[in-house]
Design an enzyme around this catalytic site. Sequence first.
Site, PDB file in Angstrom:
ATOM      1  CG  PHE A 151      -1.541   1.219   1.661  1.00  0.00           C
ATOM      2  CD1 PHE A 151      -2.198   2.049   0.766  1.00  0.00           C
ATOM      3  CD2 PHE A 151      -1.465   1.600   3.010  1.00  0.00           C
ATOM      4  CE1 PHE A 151      -2.762   3.243   1.185  1.00  0.00           C
ATOM      5  CE2 PHE A 151      -2.032   2.786   3.431  1.00  0.00           C
ATOM      6  CZ  PHE A 151      -2.670   3.614   2.522  1.00  0.00           C
TER       7      PHE A 151
ATOM      8  CB  THR B  59       1.245  -8.398   2.921  1.00  0.00           C
ATOM      9  OG1 THR B  59       2.422  -7.591   3.045  1.00  0.00           O
ATOM     10  CG2 THR B  59       1.208  -9.417   4.042  1.00  0.00           C
ATOM     11  N   GLY B  60       2.119  -7.822  -0.372  1.00  0.00           N
ATOM     12  CA  GLY B  60       2.029  -6.877  -1.497  1.00  0.00           C
ATOM     13  C   GLY B  60       1.291  -7.510  -2.669  1.00  0.00           C
TER      14      GLY B  60
ATOM     15  CG  ASP C 274      11.957 -13.010   1.847  1.00  0.00           C
ATOM     16  OD1 ASP C 274      12.296 -12.061   2.591  1.00  0.00           O
ATOM     17  OD2 ASP C 274      11.369 -14.025   2.265  1.00  0.00           O
TER      18      ASP C 274
ATOM     19  CE  LYS D 243      13.617 -15.663   8.219  1.00  0.00           C
ATOM     20  NZ  LYS D 243      13.401 -16.920   7.434  1.00  0.00           N
TER      21      LYS D 243
ATOM     22  CE1 TYR E 248       4.789  -3.775  11.328  1.00  0.00           C
ATOM     23  CE2 TYR E 248       3.613  -2.472  12.960  1.00  0.00           C
ATOM     24  CZ  TYR E 248       4.170  -2.592  11.712  1.00  0.00           C
ATOM     25  OH  TYR E 248       4.119  -1.531  10.839  1.00  0.00           O
TER      26      TYR E 248
END
Length: 312
Positions: free
Chosen positions: A12, A36-37, A56, A91, A145
């Site tokens: 986003f 998640t993109g 990644d 990670k 997070y």
Amino acid sequence: MPRALVTGAAGFIGSHLSELLLDRGISVIGMDNLLTGDLSNIEHLAGRDFVFVKHDVTSFIHVPGPLDLVFHFASPASPIDYLRVPIQTLKVGSLGTHHALGLAKEKNARFLLASTSEVYGDPLVHPQREDYWGNVNPVGPRGVYDEAKRFSEAMTMAYHRVHGVQTRIVRIFNTFGPRMRVEDGRAIPAFLSQALRNEDVTVFGDGSQTRSLCYVSDLVDGIFRLMASDVVDPVNIGNPHEMTIRQLAEQIIALTGSRSRIVEKALPVDDPKVRQPDITRARTLLGWEPKVALAEGLSRTLEYFKRKLGVS
Ligand code: UDP
């Protein structure tokens, strides 16, 4: 022409940031592992000075050629995502930040970390100033997070102090706009999609918890200003306009003209009770101020969700 790497470019905020950089004449390498993109967020950038690399960043990052700017935005960012992929969240905040900093050092590039208001946890100081150290539960479900971002801030400062890397840290408060996923789980995408489908609007707890919501164009403008500045200390970017989650749900139901009713669901563990940025630092050091009012931002976001859901 300067060259920038944006990690998390298909997300986003990463996609809006990539677009702003291109508009300012910066060549962009957009990197994402698409956890998640979504490629649909960046397909309109094809044909511009934009290259997408599927990678990644928890593995070593190799970028051929010179690089001037590194914007490190890769991370799951919705509470339901970091409950679903907690280890990847840890990670990318730790290993991913280390690799992105190592790349910036190698290329002599300026580095900006996307940090978060979650570093303040469930805050005991209100509004939150950058010199508040926070109230985070390290072993709770959100800890993956919060602590990953706190670690990434510490790592960023260490690279600045030890290696002299030019670093910037933005603490992003709740942000919304087009390209949030319909099933993202955060309040605005959830309420908009529920209201457009005339389904129950799910307020967690009694809805008295507060958030302060910033439209994405204001956010990326602040981020660009921060990168261009010489401010090494963290800077809050967010809109100080604070409201309860119940008020937000009511405003979205009114905006959409929906028949939805509000229903209360269990409050997630460690859900912060209040959140509002003190933006004195951004105002005085960056000359930044949010411009888009909530109602205007919500209407623009509503158009996007209508298209996505095929609702007229
Ligand atoms: N929330 C809610 N209903 C939803 C999604 C979220 O009431 O369907 C609440 C959530 O509990 C939190 C606030 O809205 O108090 C903002 O949640 P969000 O996930 O958008 O972001 P957070 O600020 O918690 O990271």
